[in-house]
Scaffold this motif. Structure first.
Motif, mmCIF file in Angstrom:
data_model
loop_
_atom_site.group_PDB
_atom_site.id
_atom_site.type_symbol
_atom_site.label_atom_id
_atom_site.label_comp_id
_atom_site.label_asym_id
_atom_site.label_seq_id
_atom_site.Cartn_x
_atom_site.Cartn_y
_atom_site.Cartn_z
ATOM 1 N N GLY A 61 0.799 -1.212 0.000
ATOM 2 C CA GLY A 61 0.000 0.000 0.000
ATOM 3 C C GLY A 61 0.831 1.262 0.000
ATOM 4 O O GLY A 61 0.530 2.221 -0.736
ATOM 5 N N ALA A 62 1.887 1.283 0.814
ATOM 6 C CA ALA A 62 2.722 2.486 0.909
ATOM 7 C C ALA A 62 3.382 2.827 -0.420
ATOM 8 O O ALA A 62 3.708 3.993 -0.677
ATOM 9 C CB ALA A 62 3.784 2.298 1.988
ATOM 10 N N ASP A 63 3.590 1.818 -1.275
ATOM 11 C CA ASP A 63 4.192 2.055 -2.586
ATOM 12 C C ASP A 63 3.154 2.404 -3.647
ATOM 13 O O ASP A 63 3.422 3.220 -4.540
ATOM 14 C CB ASP A 63 4.970 0.817 -3.035
ATOM 15 N N VAL A 64 1.982 1.791 -3.558
ATOM 16 C CA VAL A 64 0.958 1.982 -4.592
ATOM 17 C C VAL A 64 0.197 3.292 -4.394
ATOM 18 O O VAL A 64 -0.123 3.987 -5.372
ATOM 19 C CB VAL A 64 -0.027 0.793 -4.598
ATOM 20 N N LEU A 65 -0.090 3.660 -3.164
ATOM 21 C CA LEU A 65 -0.931 4.844 -2.912
ATOM 22 C C LEU A 65 -0.394 6.112 -3.564
ATOM 23 O O LEU A 65 -1.186 6.872 -4.159
ATOM 24 C CB LEU A 65 -1.118 5.035 -1.409
ATOM 25 N N PRO A 66 0.907 6.396 -3.511
ATOM 26 C CA PRO A 66 1.377 7.619 -4.178
ATOM 27 C C PRO A 66 1.122 7.644 -5.679
ATOM 28 O O PRO A 66 1.009 8.730 -6.263
ATOM 29 C CB PRO A 66 2.887 7.615 -3.877
ATOM 30 N N THR A 67 1.000 6.476 -6.307
ATOM 31 C CA THR A 67 0.751 6.433 -7.753
ATOM 32 C C THR A 67 -0.664 6.855 -8.103
ATOM 33 O O THR A 67 -0.965 7.089 -9.278
ATOM 34 C CB THR A 67 1.008 5.027 -8.318
ATOM 35 N N LEU A 68 -1.547 6.945 -7.097
ATOM 36 C CA LEU A 68 -2.932 7.348 -7.339
ATOM 37 C C LEU A 68 -3.123 8.855 -7.237
ATOM 38 O O LEU A 68 -4.212 9.367 -7.532
ATOM 39 C CB LEU A 68 -3.863 6.652 -6.342
ATOM 40 N N ALA A 69 -2.101 9.565 -6.804
ATOM 41 C CA ALA A 69 -2.200 11.019 -6.687
ATOM 42 C C ALA A 69 -2.449 11.631 -8.063
ATOM 43 O O ALA A 69 -1.863 11.223 -9.063
ATOM 44 C CB ALA A 69 -0.928 11.580 -6.069
ATOM 45 N N GLY A 70 -3.326 12.601 -8.100
ATOM 46 C CA GLY A 70 -3.667 13.248 -9.360
ATOM 47 C C GLY A 70 -4.896 12.678 -10.016
ATOM 48 O O GLY A 70 -5.459 13.283 -10.934
ATOM 49 N N ASP A 71 -5.342 11.486 -9.565
ATOM 50 C CA ASP A 71 -6.590 10.920 -10.077
ATOM 51 C C ASP A 71 -7.777 11.637 -9.453
ATOM 52 O O ASP A 71 -7.635 12.433 -8.509
ATOM 53 C CB ASP A 71 -6.670 9.426 -9.748
ATOM 54 N N GLU A 72 -8.954 11.351 -9.949
ATOM 55 C CA GLU A 72 -10.173 11.893 -9.355
ATOM 56 C C GLU A 72 -10.268 11.444 -7.896
ATOM 57 O O GLU A 72 -9.928 10.312 -7.576
ATOM 58 C CB GLU A 72 -11.382 11.372 -10.148
ATOM 59 N N PRO A 73 -10.717 12.317 -6.987
ATOM 60 C CA PRO A 73 -10.760 11.942 -5.570
ATOM 61 C C PRO A 73 -11.655 10.731 -5.321
ATOM 62 O O PRO A 73 -12.629 10.486 -6.044
ATOM 63 C CB PRO A 73 -11.326 13.186 -4.880
ATOM 64 N N PHE A 74 -11.325 9.994 -4.275
ATOM 65 C CA PHE A 74 -12.143 8.868 -3.861
ATOM 66 C C PHE A 74 -13.228 9.351 -2.900
ATOM 67 O O PHE A 74 -13.013 10.265 -2.098
ATOM 68 C CB PHE A 74 -11.287 7.791 -3.193
ATOM 69 N N ASP A 75 -14.384 8.707 -2.987
ATOM 70 C CA ASP A 75 -15.524 9.066 -2.146
ATOM 71 C C ASP A 75 -15.582 8.239 -0.869
ATOM 72 O O ASP A 75 -16.196 8.669 0.115
ATOM 73 C CB ASP A 75 -16.830 8.860 -2.923
ATOM 74 N N LEU A 76 -14.988 7.061 -0.893
ATOM 75 C CA LEU A 76 -14.970 6.176 0.268
ATOM 76 C C LEU A 76 -13.661 5.416 0.256
ATOM 77 O O LEU A 76 -13.219 4.941 -0.803
ATOM 78 C CB LEU A 76 -16.159 5.210 0.246
ATOM 79 N N VAL A 77 -13.039 5.289 1.439
ATOM 80 C CA VAL A 77 -11.791 4.548 1.586
ATOM 81 C C VAL A 77 -11.975 3.523 2.695
ATOM 82 O O VAL A 77 -12.415 3.863 3.799
ATOM 83 C CB VAL A 77 -10.619 5.490 1.936
ATOM 84 N N PHE A 78 -11.635 2.269 2.411
ATOM 85 C CA PHE A 78 -11.696 1.205 3.408
ATOM 86 C C PHE A 78 -10.295 0.671 3.620
ATOM 87 O O PHE A 78 -9.649 0.203 2.676
ATOM 88 C CB PHE A 78 -12.631 0.082 2.959
ATOM 89 N N ILE A 79 -9.817 0.727 4.866
ATOM 90 C CA ILE A 79 -8.461 0.321 5.215
ATOM 91 C C ILE A 79 -8.528 -0.968 6.035
ATOM 92 O O ILE A 79 -9.085 -0.981 7.134
ATOM 93 C CB ILE A 79 -7.746 1.429 6.007
#
Length: 228
Positions: free
Chosen positions: A127-145
């Motif tokens: 997760g710590a590696d993949v999450l930064p690659t999502l920056a700049g995409d449309e915002p998420f409405d719900l996040v489940f951790i």
């Protein structure tokens, strides 16, 4: 205030019976979801998927919030992913992050069988590696951790960054049999949960609460927050 009578105290037998009653009454049976859990067990993966009543909670939270874009950290065999995907519109999108290729392969098969494969994108990696690659995409409405607890603060930070005001954030396993309230714990998973809850309580990006749960998975809890 009077103490509750001893016969009203929860016991494993009692809360298991209640959980089975609520599951039968409010969740029911679903062949695709039950097959996903069975395949997970057959593959020798740990039985750490959410309980059916909590899967239904995820589904309802997606619907209540009107979520179209959902981020999940921790896929396992996609039991919770199926619940989330079913809670968003037909043109909605779930991005789920899974560190283990074997888990991701099983998850993809379960998603396709449940008819929601076209809504879900599995991102492979930590997760710590993949999450930064999502920056700049449309915002998420719900996040489940629901991944490694030691990284909860990392995941929460990215939930705020990748969300928007009003994004719902849900964090699973926040009570851990009551050990979360043990200030002397040396268990890194418990410490990770504590640090995540402390972040939710202090970080001005969040407004949060947490609820203790008793269900098929035992004594635990879930935190629910809004990005503000």
């Amino acid at each position: 205030m009077a103490e509750p009578a001893p016969d009203t105290w929860p016991t494993p037998e009692k809360w298991s019976r209640v959980d089975a009653y609520l599951t039968e009454l409010l969740v029911g049976h679903d062949p695709d979801l039950e097959r996903a859990v069975a395949d997970q067990q057959h593959a020798g993966l740990p039985a750490i998927e959410v309980a059916p009543v909590n899967g239904k909670l995820l589904h309802l939270m997606a619907r209540i919030s009107g979520a179209r874009r959902v981020l999940e950290v921790g896929t396992l065999a996609a039991y919770s992913t199926i619940w989330l995907a079913r809670g968003i519109p037909g043109d909605g999108h779930v991005v789920t992050i899974e560190a283990e290729p074997r888990n991701a392969e099983l998850a993809r098969a379960n998603l396709e069988r449940a008819g929601v494969g076209d809504k879900v994108e599995i991102r492979l990696g930590r997760g710590a590696d993949v999450l930064p690659t999502l920056a700049g995409d449309e915002p998420f409405d719900l996040v489940f951790i629901d991944a490694d607890k030691e990284s909860n603060t990392i995941y929460l930070d990215w939930a705020a960054r990748l969300g928007r005001p009003g994004t719902v954030v849900m964090v699973d396993n926040t009570v851990r049999g009551g050990e979360v309230a043990n200030p002397a714990t040396e268990n890194p998973q418990i410490i990770g949960v504590q640090r995540g809850l402390e972040m939710l309580g202090r970080d001005p990006r969040f407004d949060a609460t947490a609820i203790q749960t008793l269900d098929a998975k035992g004594y635990d809890g879930i935190a629910i927050a809004l990005v503000v």
